[in-house]
Design an enzyme around this catalytic site. Structure first.
Site, PDB file in Angstrom:
ATOM      1  N   GLY A 102       0.840  -1.222   0.000  1.00 46.23           N
ATOM      2  CA  GLY A 102       0.000   0.000   0.000  1.00 46.23           C
ATOM      3  C   GLY A 102       0.858   1.247   0.000  1.00 46.23           C
ATOM      4  O   GLY A 102       1.071   1.864   1.043  1.00 46.23           O
TER       5      GLY A 102
ATOM      6  N   GLY B 136       1.948   4.764   3.430  1.00 44.95           N
ATOM      7  CA  GLY B 136       2.812   3.625   3.137  1.00 44.95           C
ATOM      8  C   GLY B 136       4.159   4.028   2.578  1.00 44.95           C
ATOM      9  O   GLY B 136       5.210   3.593   3.070  1.00 44.95           O
TER      10      GLY B 136
ATOM     11  N   VAL C 144      -3.339   0.083   3.984  1.00 48.54           N
ATOM     12  CA  VAL C 144      -4.427   0.224   3.011  1.00 48.54           C
ATOM     13  C   VAL C 144      -5.675   0.658   3.777  1.00 48.54           C
ATOM     14  O   VAL C 144      -5.698   0.610   5.006  1.00 48.54           O
ATOM     15  CB  VAL C 144      -4.672  -1.115   2.272  1.00 48.54           C
TER      16      VAL C 144
ATOM     17  N   ASN D 258      -6.046   2.334   9.850  1.00 47.43           N
ATOM     18  CA  ASN D 258      -6.972   2.720  10.922  1.00 47.43           C
ATOM     19  C   ASN D 258      -8.113   1.723  11.026  1.00 47.43           C
ATOM     20  O   ASN D 258      -9.285   2.082  10.872  1.00 47.43           O
ATOM     21  CB  ASN D 258      -7.551   4.110  10.639  1.00 47.43           C
TER      22      ASN D 258
ATOM     23  N   SER E 133       0.157   6.982  14.085  1.00 43.38           N
ATOM     24  CA  SER E 133      -0.330   8.363  14.026  1.00 43.38           C
ATOM     25  C   SER E 133       0.793   9.312  13.675  1.00 43.38           C
ATOM     26  O   SER E 133       1.947   9.069  13.984  1.00 43.38           O
ATOM     27  CB  SER E 133      -0.931   8.795  15.364  1.00 43.38           C
ATOM     28  N   GLY E 134       0.414  10.399  13.030  1.00 40.66           N
ATOM     29  CA  GLY E 134       1.394  11.442  12.700  1.00 40.66           C
ATOM     30  C   GLY E 134       1.262  11.925  11.271  1.00 40.66           C
ATOM     31  O   GLY E 134       2.035  12.770  10.830  1.00 40.66           O
ATOM     32  N   GLY E 135       0.283  11.388  10.542  1.00 41.93           N
ATOM     33  CA  GLY E 135       0.101  11.806   9.156  1.00 41.93           C
ATOM     34  C   GLY E 135       1.328  11.454   8.323  1.00 41.93           C
ATOM     35  O   GLY E 135       2.175  10.661   8.747  1.00 41.93           O
TER      36      GLY E 135
ATOM     37  N   LYS F 243      -5.473   3.733  19.290  1.00 43.59           N
ATOM     38  CA  LYS F 243      -5.336   4.680  18.166  1.00 43.59           C
ATOM     39  C   LYS F 243      -6.679   5.368  17.894  1.00 43.59           C
ATOM     40  O   LYS F 243      -6.732   6.564  17.613  1.00 43.59           O
ATOM     41  CB  LYS F 243      -4.849   3.939  16.909  1.00 43.59           C
TER      42      LYS F 243
ATOM     43  N   HIS G  40      -7.162   7.978  20.475  1.00 46.08           N
ATOM     44  CA  HIS G  40      -6.278   9.098  20.093  1.00 46.08           C
ATOM     45  C   HIS G  40      -7.012  10.001  19.101  1.00 46.08           C
ATOM     46  O   HIS G  40      -7.031  11.220  19.238  1.00 46.08           O
ATOM     47  CB  HIS G  40      -4.982   8.538  19.487  1.00 46.08           C
ATOM     48  N   ASN G  41      -7.613   9.392  18.096  1.00 44.19           N
ATOM     49  CA  ASN G  41      -8.300  10.192  17.073  1.00 44.19           C
ATOM     50  C   ASN G  41      -9.522  10.898  17.647  1.00 44.19           C
ATOM     51  O   ASN G  41      -9.835  12.023  17.252  1.00 44.19           O
ATOM     52  CB  ASN G  41      -8.714   9.304  15.897  1.00 44.19           C
TER      53      ASN G  41
ATOM     54  N   GLU H  13      -8.281  13.786  19.323  1.00 40.75           N
ATOM     55  CA  GLU H  13      -7.842  14.729  18.266  1.00 40.75           C
ATOM     56  C   GLU H  13      -9.036  15.545  17.748  1.00 40.75           C
ATOM     57  O   GLU H  13      -8.932  16.760  17.557  1.00 40.75           O
ATOM     58  CB  GLU H  13      -7.199  13.903  17.145  1.00 40.75           C
TER      59      GLU H  13
ATOM     60  N   ARG I 233     -38.910   7.848  36.202  1.00 40.55           N
ATOM     61  CA  ARG I 233     -38.845   6.506  35.609  1.00 40.55           C
ATOM     62  C   ARG I 233     -39.732   5.533  36.398  1.00 40.55           C
ATOM     63  O   ARG I 233     -40.400   4.671  35.838  1.00 40.55           O
ATOM     64  CB  ARG I 233     -37.393   6.001  35.558  1.00 40.55           C
TER      65      ARG I 233
HETATM   66  P1  NDP Z   1      -4.080   6.377   0.506  1.00 43.27           P
HETATM   67  O1  NDP Z   1      -5.437   6.537  -0.064  1.00 43.27           O
HETATM   68  O2  NDP Z   1      -3.076   7.442   0.265  1.00 43.27           O
HETATM   69  O3  NDP Z   1      -3.454   5.014  -0.052  1.00 43.27           O
HETATM   70  C1  NDP Z   1      -4.181   3.825  -0.006  1.00 43.27           C
HETATM   71  C2  NDP Z   1      -3.294   2.672  -0.467  1.00 43.27           C
HETATM   72  O4  NDP Z   1      -4.029   1.477  -0.330  1.00 43.27           O
HETATM   73  C3  NDP Z   1      -2.870   2.770  -1.913  1.00 43.27           C
HETATM   74  O5  NDP Z   1      -1.581   2.260  -2.043  1.00 43.27           O
HETATM   75  C4  NDP Z   1      -3.889   1.878  -2.630  1.00 43.27           C
HETATM   76  O6  NDP Z   1      -3.375   1.276  -3.793  1.00 43.27           O
HETATM   77  C5  NDP Z   1      -4.107   0.811  -1.591  1.00 43.27           C
HETATM   78  N1  NDP Z   1      -5.412   0.199  -1.716  1.00 43.27           N
HETATM   79  C6  NDP Z   1      -6.613   0.803  -1.610  1.00 43.27           C
HETATM   80  N2  NDP Z   1      -7.602  -0.097  -1.752  1.00 43.27           N
HETATM   81  C7  NDP Z   1      -6.992  -1.304  -1.969  1.00 43.27           C
HETATM   82  C8  NDP Z   1      -7.478  -2.617  -2.195  1.00 43.27           C
HETATM   83  N3  NDP Z   1      -8.782  -2.879  -2.206  1.00 43.27           N
HETATM   84  N4  NDP Z   1      -6.570  -3.584  -2.387  1.00 43.27           N
HETATM   85  C9  NDP Z   1      -5.262  -3.328  -2.371  1.00 43.27           C
HETATM   86  N5  NDP Z   1      -4.732  -2.108  -2.149  1.00 43.27           N
HETATM   87  C10 NDP Z   1      -5.598  -1.116  -1.948  1.00 43.27           C
HETATM   88  O7  NDP Z   1      -4.283   6.075   2.047  1.00 43.27           O
HETATM   89  P2  NDP Z   1      -3.377   6.505   3.294  1.00 43.27           P
HETATM   90  O8  NDP Z   1      -1.964   6.152   3.019  1.00 43.27           O
HETATM   91  O9  NDP Z   1      -3.723   7.886   3.705  1.00 43.27           O
HETATM   92  O10 NDP Z   1      -3.979   5.545   4.429  1.00 43.27           O
HETATM   93  C11 NDP Z   1      -3.652   4.172   4.542  1.00 43.27           C
HETATM   94  C12 NDP Z   1      -4.162   3.681   5.880  1.00 43.27           C
HETATM   95  O11 NDP Z   1      -3.525   4.425   6.925  1.00 43.27           O
HETATM   96  C13 NDP Z   1      -5.665   3.871   6.100  1.00 43.27           C
HETATM   97  O12 NDP Z   1      -6.163   2.828   6.883  1.00 43.27           O
HETATM   98  C14 NDP Z   1      -5.727   5.177   6.865  1.00 43.27           C
HETATM   99  O13 NDP Z   1      -6.904   5.303   7.619  1.00 43.27           O
HETATM  100  C15 NDP Z   1      -4.495   5.053   7.746  1.00 43.27           C
HETATM  101  N6  NDP Z   1      -3.937   6.298   8.241  1.00 43.27           N
HETATM  102  C16 NDP Z   1      -3.870   7.408   7.457  1.00 43.27           C
HETATM  103  C17 NDP Z   1      -3.324   8.586   7.955  1.00 43.27           C
HETATM  104  C18 NDP Z   1      -3.193   9.814   7.118  1.00 43.27           C
HETATM  105  O14 NDP Z   1      -2.859  10.874   7.679  1.00 43.27           O
HETATM  106  N7  NDP Z   1      -3.406   9.757   5.805  1.00 43.27           N
HETATM  107  C19 NDP Z   1      -2.829   8.657   9.345  1.00 43.27           C
HETATM  108  C20 NDP Z   1      -2.888   7.405  10.052  1.00 43.27           C
HETATM  109  C21 NDP Z   1      -3.442   6.287   9.524  1.00 43.27           C
HETATM  110  P3  NDP Z   1      -3.623   1.875  -5.269  1.00 43.27           P
HETATM  111  O15 NDP Z   1      -2.426   2.742  -5.559  1.00 43.27           O
HETATM  112  O16 NDP Z   1      -3.694   0.681  -6.145  1.00 43.27           O
HETATM  113  O17 NDP Z   1      -4.914   2.648  -5.217  1.00 43.27           O
END
Ligand code: NDP
Length: 505
Positions: A12, A17, A78, A107, A132-134, A204, A207-208, A211, A471
């Site tokens: 992901g 990621g 993901v 999450n 956490s931390g974006g 977590k 935490h949110n 937040e 009641r």
């Molecule tokens: P993004 O939307 O930026 O990325 C999602 C990733 O997941 C992509 O690589 C996508 O691949 C992949 N993906 C989506 N659906 C599928 C699927 N069905 N099968 C396989 N791969 C899939 O998300 P984030 O990086 O922002 O978030 C990822 C996780 O982290 C989530 O659970 C989010 O809640 C959590 N999170 C996010 C934070 C943030 O600040 N953004 C902070 C903390 C946690 P593809 O390129 O093929 O679409």
């Protein structure tokens, strides 16, 4: 031909990621990467040709599994829900073994993690970890809340502790200065094993929830300064920057100061915050926290209020129509408000007190959840790993950690001696701000709800006696008496009152 040499793999390559991969590689770990859309993997590898640990691009789940050194560790970043199960199944089909570890770092809902650990137990080790931390945190040091079996944690621990944010244990302040290829050395890592199965994801989520409340409270402080005192955004930014030097020192206050000083690149002479539509979005973790509070019977009104505030904000069109029809009070005169510096200081104190209540509610939730799920949560450790890396990082978490270290069974954070003293000193200002806001018709639901929480919690008596009588009157629901032991329930025949009858429960 893929070589079996990666220390860890990540699936992901989205916002979180790809940054977590670079963070791990900066710390010398060789990382195998796989993404559903192959072009994303190719672009990522092309953009990062030389990392300290090295990367292996994988184009199928099979290549990914083959690239990992057994026993394998695969991290998923993901979206929560079906994608997590779908990818876990793909990894099983691709040959992941029983000793291999799948770490869901998204999450996810904690109950899903509990279910998954059980469901996959005979095929692999499923582990949950809140991150956490974006994107910035993922890249240079997040806060990591790990939940799963203790043996799996020992395998993940060296990597998680290496990549986590670091804090100075003496001051509790994050150690800044990480840059690509130059991670921070030393300090206490903001990563810990929270407990079994879904506990990491649960913490977590809380935490949110906190937040949500923190952001809403800062928003209300901004709005009071804007509407009561007519301060311009950069002036409020300066006020926040000043506040950030004291007890309110936190990431969210710091970035709010930056946001308020930002000019609008699209409109000359305007500040960006004034051009942004006042309709908030949400992804659901605040709602999950509030629903869980209701389910477990824990009062977390300030967190829930923050969710409701976002919901009302999103009704922009309805609010525009209602604004023409519903009358508010006449504006307060400057005289009624009092000196400007005094009201600014009162808002600062109100923000701090409300914030303490929001954090107290979050810790109350975790306290109850541990009973329900059989976890033993270490609240001092949780406060410690929130001091750096995460969105709610704040100086006062050092005091929260100390409070729980001194008294692990503290019934409520508000009862800690330092917070008790601080609330005593600041409460007059807090009450003044809430009453001025009510008189002026400026909404500050989270400030108000936090004050009501404080007053309810410190009240030896509440009007629930009347409620119990109501009641019993309409539904024979019974009541307890103040002159009888707890657990003895009485009913009165309200249409023909004689002596109250003792009822077996
Ligand atoms: P993004 O939307 O930026 O990325 C999602 C990733 O997941 C992509 O690589 C996508 O691949 C992949 N993906 C989506 N659906 C599928 C699927 N069905 N099968 C396989 N791969 C899939 O998300 P984030 O990086 O922002 O978030 C990822 C996780 O982290 C989530 O659970 C989010 O809640 C959590 N999170 C996010 C934070 C943030 O600040 N953004 C902070 C903390 C946690 P593809 O390129 O093929 O679409």
């Amino acid at each position: 031909m893929i070589e079996e040499r990666a220390d860890i793999g990540l699936i992901g390559l989205g916002t979180m990621g790809r940054n977590l991969v670079l963070n791990m590689a900066d710390h010398g770990f060789h990382v195998a990467v796989y993404n559903r859309t192959t072009s994303v993997t190719d672009e990522f590898i092309a953009a990062n040709p030389a990392t300290p640990g090295g990367l292996t691009a994988c184009r199928t789940p099979g290549e990914f599994v083959a690239a990992l050194r057994p026993p394998r560790i695969a991290v998923l970043l993901v979206p929560a829900g079906k994608p997590v199960d779908a990818i876990t199944q793909q990894l099983i089909d691709a040959g992941l073994a029983r000793d291999d570890l799948v770490v869901d770092a998204g999450n996810s809902l904690w109950t899903d993690t509990i279910r998954r650990e059980r469901e996959y137990a005979d095929r692999l080790r499923f582990f949950g970890s809140g991150v956490s931390g974006g994107s910035e945190g993922a890249r240079f040091g997040p806060s990591l809340m790990a939940g799963g079996d203790a043996g799996s944690w020992q395998r993940l621990r060296p990597i998680w502790e290496a990549i986590a944010a670091k804090v100075d244990p003496r001051t509790g302040r994050p150690i800044e200065g990480a840059a690509p290829g130059k991670p921070v050395k030393g300090g206490e890592p903001c990563a810990a094993w929270i407990g079994p199965n879904g506990s990491g994801h649960y913490v977590k989520m809380v935490h949110n929830g906190i937040e949500y409340a923190d952001m809403q409270l800062i928003g209300e402080a901004y709005w009071l300064l804007r509407t009561l005192l007519n301060l311009e955004p950069p002036e409020i930014g300066d006020v926040f920057a000043e506040w950030n030097k004291g007890v309110l020192d936190s990431y969210l206050v710091e970035i709010s100061a930056d946001v308020l000083r930002q000019k609008d690149p699209a409109r000359r002479g305007r500040y960006l915050v004034d051009s942004i539509l006042d309709a908030a979005g949400q992804k659901g973790t605040g709602k999950w926290t509030s629903v869980n509070a209701l389910d477990t019977g824990v009062a977390a009104p300030t967190i829930a209020e923050a969710v409701f505030a976002r919901i009302i904000s999103a009704l922009k069109d309805e609010r525009l129509a209602a604004a023409k029809l519903l009358k508010g009070p006449a504006p307060l005169t400057r005289r009624a408000l009092g000196p400007r510096e005094k009201i600014i200081e009162a808002i600062r104190q109100a923000l701090y007190c409300s914030k303490v209540c929001a954090y107290a509610q979050g810790f109350q939730l975790m306290r109850e959840a541990q009973k329900e799920y059989g976890w033993t949560l270490d609240f001092a450790t949780i406060a410690r790993i929130w001091r750096g890396g995460c969105i709610i990082r704040a100086r006062f978490l050092q005091r929260i950690a100390a409070a729980y270290a001194e008294k692990p069974d503290l019934a409520n954070l508000l009862l800690d001696r330092t917070f008790r003293r601080q609330m005593k000193e600041a409460q007059d200002a807090w009450r003044r701000v809430v009453s001025v806001a009510a008189l002026a018709g400026v909404p500050c639901p989270a400030f108000m709800s936090a004050l009501a929480y404080y007053d309810s919690y410190r009240s030896a008596r509440l009007p629930a006696n009347l409620l119990q009588a109501q009641r019993d009157y309409f539904g024979s629901h019974t009541y307890e008496r103040i002159d009888q032991p707890r657990g003895a329930f009485f009913h009165l025949d309200w249409s023909n009152p004689g002596r109250p009858q003792l009822r077996a429960e």
